[in-house]
Scaffold this active site. Sequence first.
Site, PDB file in Angstrom:
ATOM      1  N   ALA A  66       0.822  -1.210   0.000  1.00  0.00           N
ATOM      2  CA  ALA A  66       0.000   0.000   0.000  1.00  0.00           C
ATOM      3  C   ALA A  66       0.860   1.267   0.000  1.00  0.00           C
ATOM      4  O   ALA A  66       2.089   1.214   0.089  1.00  0.00           O
ATOM      5  CB  ALA A  66      -0.932  -0.020   1.203  1.00  0.00           C
ATOM      6  N   HIS A  67       0.186   2.395  -0.030  1.00  0.00           N
ATOM      7  CA  HIS A  67       0.883   3.684  -0.129  1.00  0.00           C
ATOM      8  C   HIS A  67       1.752   3.974   1.094  1.00  0.00           C
ATOM      9  O   HIS A  67       1.396   3.674   2.209  1.00  0.00           O
ATOM     10  CB  HIS A  67      -0.077   4.840  -0.377  1.00  0.00           C
ATOM     11  N   ASN A  68       2.904   4.562   0.796  1.00  0.00           N
ATOM     12  CA  ASN A  68       3.818   5.049   1.832  1.00  0.00           C
ATOM     13  C   ASN A  68       4.493   3.953   2.640  1.00  0.00           C
ATOM     14  O   ASN A  68       5.086   4.221   3.684  1.00  0.00           O
ATOM     15  CB  ASN A  68       3.114   6.044   2.774  1.00  0.00           C
TER      16      ASN A  68
END
Lengths: 315, 315, 315
Positions: B228-230
Amino acid sequence: MKLNEIAEIVGLECKSDIEITALNSLLDATNSELTFLENKKYIDDLKNTNAAAVLVTLENSKEVPSSTIAIICEEPYLYLAKISKLFAPNIIELDGEKPVVGGGTKVMPNVYIGKNSKIGSDCTIMAGAFIGDNVTIGNNTVIYPNVSIYRDCKIGNDCIIHAGTVIGSDGFGFANTKDGKYIKIYQNGNVIIGSDVEIGANCTIDRAVFKSTIIEDGVRIDNLVHIAHNCKISKGCILVTQVGISGSTTLHPYVVMGGQSAAAGHLEIAPFTTIAARGGVTKSITEPKKSWAGFPLFEHRQWLKLQGKISNLLK
Amino acid sequence: MKLNEIAEIVGLECKSDIEITALNSLLDATNSELTFLENKKYIDDLKNTNAAAVLVTLENSKEVPSSTIAIICEEPYLYLAKISKLFAPNIIELDGEKPVVGGGTKVMPNVYIGKNSKIGSDCTIMAGAFIGDNVTIGNNTVIYPNVSIYRDCKIGNDCIIHAGTVIGSDGFGFANTKDGKYIKIYQNGNVIIGSDVEIGANCTIDRAVFKSTIIEDGVRIDNLVHIAHNCKISKGCILVTQVGISGSTTLHPYVVMGGQSAAAGHLEIAPFTTIAARGGVTKSITEPKKSWAGFPLFEHRQWLKLQGKISNLLK
Amino acid sequence: MKLNEIAEIVGLECKSDIEITALNSLLDATNSELTFLENKKYIDDLKNTNAAAVLVTLENSKEVPSSTIAIICEEPYLYLAKISKLFAPNIIELDGEKPVVGGGTKVMPNVYIGKNSKIGSDCTIMAGAFIGDNVTIGNNTVIYPNVSIYRDCKIGNDCIIHAGTVIGSDGFGFANTKDGKYIKIYQNGNVIIGSDVEIGANCTIDRAVFKSTIIEDGVRIDNLVHIAHNCKISKGCILVTQVGISGSTTLHPYVVMGGQSAAAGHLEIAPFTTIAARGGVTKSITEPKKSWAGFPLFEHRQWLKLQGKISNLLK
């Protein structure tokens, strides 16, 4: 490639100039193939190998049969990795014949078909499909959009491969170096899919490290299923969505695996076994026609009983 | 974009005409960036922010440092969402330079390479690959068919990205309105992948909301894995098939995650941690070199012991 | 197609020459449609069917309403499968109008758009996307690279479909023959997606066997999610990564399903239900606004309490 040349490239010693045609496992290797032994668990296989040569530690080298050349090294698996690259085919074939496409086959725009590939008659190859070099596809098979079929794979007649599925991607294999690097084991095998097989969307079926990952006739695979390298999914098996099968596991005929279930690697699952949704198989199942559930895995009735006992803990 | 203009567009009040260059988190924001505080848990980060301005409730506004402009509003996260759209780059770049492709790089048919993108030497970009605008790829990297790399992402040298994998898709982020609508948080960051990384087929690696999702050198990722993001996946990590890592989680070096295992968001997993297949990590793991299993998670030996105790319930 | 012709093709007897326009389920079938009853559980539906005709066993045939023609056979589901092929549309439409693309819509290279398809205004259709025949897409929708949208599907306004996602692939359906073959149930329905829907990368949303798989307005779907045929995902639902929803399950409005959670088929999940990550729903949930976790599923608080009890077994 000559054995002494191979050895020299990776920094090992060997005087034999026998021609090595491929890498293979201990039991499958022929007398023109090179094999390895890393895990002592397979020492009996070493005793029975017909390989031309074997990468092996000094300790295990005394078990090498007299007809097989022992190439002694400290980390056989790491050397196998290094050597695997020498046997890797080109990612894109430079030479070869134009693909052959049978009568009645429709090939939509934006399709790529590689060299030496053969597609049978009455197939439909939809837009964005990639069919690599040296692929064969039988008759009356449908390849939906944006499917990727890597080089050397074989697909039978009357198959349906849904969009976004990848067939023949590299198995997940690498050797570790002492300084924390991973050396890729080139996956020089392929995938062979029988006839009357339907595979859902966005599945991944990895090519074998040696020889073939096999999907037999009549198999049905739902969406987002993963099948690792060197698995054999025998005829009539059903794999429901999001199943994952680890490397070198064999599903015997008519195994049914429920949604999100999984099997560890190097297992055998007996014919007509049913694994319930979310079941996780970590040991081989030898008795056919039984139903199993849970992780850890229990016979399905036992699992249901156990869940009752567990929920009693709340009382 | 000027801060008072931003405020006006979304219906807030602010007199400062300071130039805002980007959105960012409390601790990462510089004195030309706008940030927000919604969750009081991060109030200490607010006290230490260097941001030019912050979206903040009246209640929390007293903790805003003197060098930061407080933009007071009832729902800071919702306003962040609305403002994020103002900073979103074009989906397709209108202007820019033609892509640059290095010597020895093969680009197959049906490949799209966007504006300002740079591909190094000796790469292979296979048919159907999409390489968005402003992407950079190093040398000797292989992009297999039908891979999609969204704009602004960076990939290093000697990488292998298998077919169907998506790099840089939007992270899963939105704010709720009181009447049940979801307002997209535009994901204006990117994905940065180091060198010597292999990523399997049909994986998804989301771009960061701010800054970068990071995959460091030497990482190995199997098929159908979601990041997922980050997230930060540090060097030498191994992620087996169907793993899912939620947003903003950091795997420190050489973490191994077994098949179908997962980690919740905003966690840290210590170096050399091993998570068994199906393990579910819901809290940070601070002690390195331990093995864990199960969901809820236990030390692996404890988990095995626990499974024994559980199965005793059947007796 | 005339009913007696259909019967003759599959080796059944029927004298009526009524025109059959489609296959459908017992309750949805109209007086020009053919239906079936295999599972006695649905005998009440048979009593209430308005179908023109029904495939039914001799035993169950006495419950067929007088306005419906009974076609008696031993294996109604297997005959349904055989007949479903007769109603399957062409994989690629031979005739039809060129697609219509609205003003302001950008279509990148290597995109295929099928016959009779209509794309609204201000959309972005990115490279490698496949849009089949007879597809409609509203205004201001973004289709990212290498998305595959099968024929007959409908997508609303302001949607975002991320790369590699497949919409409209065949549902997983087949009938068994006595000699161990699987006969495909052709999936002659479609997928209908509302407006303001965002779907992540590499998801799979299967088309309905009859009628439509439905994704309503405002739904948010993360990456690698699977939605099976004939599901209804109502407005405002949120499905986190790697969720799997089995066939004919309805999520009522604002259901949230955590990462790697799943639902079995033919269930109803009440509005505002929350399923925690890894939760597995196997029975319908009728009470709204509750939180659930685990597999088997418990109310979330009970599940947490149960995990405490389970871990006490180690003491």
